[in-house]
Design an enzyme around this catalytic site. Structure first.
Site: not given
Ligand SMILES: *[C@@H]1O[C@H](CO)[C@@H](O)[C@H](O)[C@H]1NC(C)=O
Ligand SMILES: *[C@@H]1O[C@H](CO)[C@@H](O)[C@H](O)[C@H]1NC(C)=O
Ligand SMILES: *[C@@H]1O[C@H](CO)[C@@H](O)[C@H](O)[C@H]1NC(C)=O
Ligand SMILES: *[C@@H]1O[C@H](CO)[C@@H](O)[C@H](O)[C@H]1NC(C)=O
Ligand SMILES: *[C@@H]1O[C@H](CO)[C@@H](O)[C@H](O)[C@H]1NC(C)=O
Length: 429
Positions: A134, A136, A141, A150, A208, A210, A242, A246, A249, A253, A262, A266, A374
């Site tokens: 997978d 990114y 995103h 961050r 997600e 994708e 996907d 959250r 994760q 992570y 994850k 899927t 998001e």
């Protein structure tokens, strides 16, 4: 191939499967429970095993034993034959289905065996997926998630504009559209208690949006696939949900990336749409002028695809789907060919049936955000439905339906069908 080509099978104007598409998938029926290869045409499936046995697929270069290849329960053998053979086979099927060709059209006995209603068929995973990666690859995103994690000033990590970032996913839990999944449970922390985890059902279950792509012909260990040759190795594309937990994760992570948040499931759409069917929708992607990619990732042709992508949710107490995301594959920063070139640049070997996914495809507008993380901005904004429902993340009983389609200037639609699943309650407390 002529854009005005028509089939003797009736195809509604809004169908995802006109004669210009010819996707490949694996299906079975109540009358014949053995999974086999077919193509979608309008609301029907053409059984490629049946027409191969009748000799209609004889003489295609590179396809020496069509009845054996299409009698399989996966597409792996066909995928291994290479793009010239995929292309010749697709052209042969278009010829067989065309209005002006009497061969199948006027053979009632064969027709009654070869055409099956999609509504009467069960779709299976189209390939034995050996490995799943997978990526990114959507800048929007990665930026949105980066801001949440961050802050605005260093939203994108320093590597992001140089490397198609990815991780090795889990092939065993990839399921076909229509398979329902239980909410996972796992270790979580709370903002009040950041060091002592507890075990509970995920409270932040997400989708997600994708696109997945299948490797057709691979490469031997140690030998890379050049970016200019990469499209010859890619069999085609599917839609991918996907599913992501959250909260699991967020805790797990660091430092090695996605894991149990994850790999509990899927979902993919069942029909693989070939790159040949998508060729006319190629457009230029986002500028890669600053910074320029390293030489092995440089492309000098249009390798993005103008394909609309939608997510709809049917809240648990509702009878209708409502659209929550409208995005487009053209927003993706790193192309699928760059993804494949990067994946193999160290000599990593790919095999027929390996699947890669792009990562969440978000665009510039908030309507185009490809995840609830998001859209709800990590649970701080509610998403309102017309029927009074509100969501930040998915609730038990919610159904998610993804779809993708491109409209040709000739009027027809090349689409992917749907990629659907329902959230079942967690089995563990
Ligand atoms: C999202 O919100 C949770 C609190 O619900 C917080 O612990 C976490 O750090 C936030 N994550 C991001 C990426 O903002
Ligand atoms: C954090 O949660 C754990 C598990 O519920 C609990 O044992 C611990 O006392 C909590 N710590 C604090 C500082 O609240
Ligand atoms: C999207 O953005 C528009 C304009 O900024 C805003 O009015 C709307 O509330 C936003 N929607 C969501 C779901 O955040
Ligand atoms: C579903 O639940 C929402 C939120 O509780 C409510 O506003 C809505 O009226 C319900 N819809 C139906 C069809 O019961
Ligand atoms: C999923 O969405 C597509 C596109 O809107 C639609 O054609 C299809 O019927 C939907 N699937 C279900 C089960 O409603």
């Amino acid at each position: 191939m002529s854009p005005t080509l028509e089939s003797f099978v009736t195809v509604a104007p809004e169908s995802h499967f006109p004669i210009q598409n010819i996707p490949f998938g694996v299906f079975s029926t109540a009358q014949n429970e053995t999974p086999r290869v077919g193509t979608a045409i309008g609301d029907l499936i053409l059984d490629l095993h049946v027409i191969a046995q009748a000799g209609l697929l004889d003489g295609i270069e590179g396809l020496n034993n069509p009845a054996s290849v299409f009698g399989q329960s996966t597409l792996n053998d066909f995928m291994a034959l290479g793009r010239p053979t995929w292309r010749a086979t697709r052209a042969a099927i278009q010829k067989i289905l065309s209005k002006d060709n009497a061969q199948l059209r006027d053979n009632q006995e064969l027709l009654s065996k070869a055409l099956v209603k999609q509504a009467d068929a069960r779709m299976h995973l189209p390939a034995k997926i050996g490995d799943y990666t997978d990526f990114y690859c959507s800048r929007e995103h990665a930026t949105n998630v980066g801001i949440m994690f961050r802050g605005k000033d260093n939203a994108l990590q320093p590597n992001w504009l140089h490397i198609p970032v990815g991780y090795h996913g889990r092939a065993s839990s990839i399921v076909v559209s229509g398979t329902d999944l239980h909410r996972p449970a796992g270790q979580r922390i709370t903002p009040q208690n950041k060091t002592e985890p507890f075990f509970a059902p995920s409270a932040k279950l997400d989708y997600e949006l994708e696109v997945g792509w299948f490797v057709g012909t691979g490469n031997p260990l140690g030998k890379r696939i050049e970016v200019a040759d990469a499209s010859e190795h890619i069999f085609g594309m599917v839609l991918v949900n996907d599913w992501s937990a959250r909260d699991i994760q967020a805790w797990e992570y660091v430092p090695l990336g996605p894991f149990l948040g994850k790999n509990f499931g899927t979902t993919i759409s069942p029909w693989i749409v070939t790159l040949d069917a998508l060729e006319e929708f190629r457009v230029s992607g986002p500028s890669q002028a600053s910074p320029e990619p390293l030489a092995y990732l440089k492309e000098n042709k249009d390798t993005a695809y103008n394909i609309d992508l939608e997510v709809q949710i049917k809240p648990s107490n509702s009878s209708t789907y409502e659209r929550v995301t409208l995005s487009n594959l053209k927003y993706m920063y790193w192309s699928v060919t760059q993804q494949l070139a990067h994946h193999t640049v160290n000599g990593c070997n790919m095999q027929p049936g390996d699947m890669c996914a792009t990562g969440t495809i978000s665009g510039p507008d908030n309507e185009s955000f490809g995840s609830l993380l998001e859209l709800s901005w990590n649970g701080t904004k509610k998403i309102s439905f017309k029927d009074g429902n509100e969501r930040t993340f998915l609730e038990d009983g919610d159904e998610v339906n993804m779809t993708g389609y491109a409209k040709s200037s000739a009027g027809y639609i090349i689409g992917f069908g749907d990629c659907r699943g329902k959230v079942l309650p967690c089995l563990y407390q």
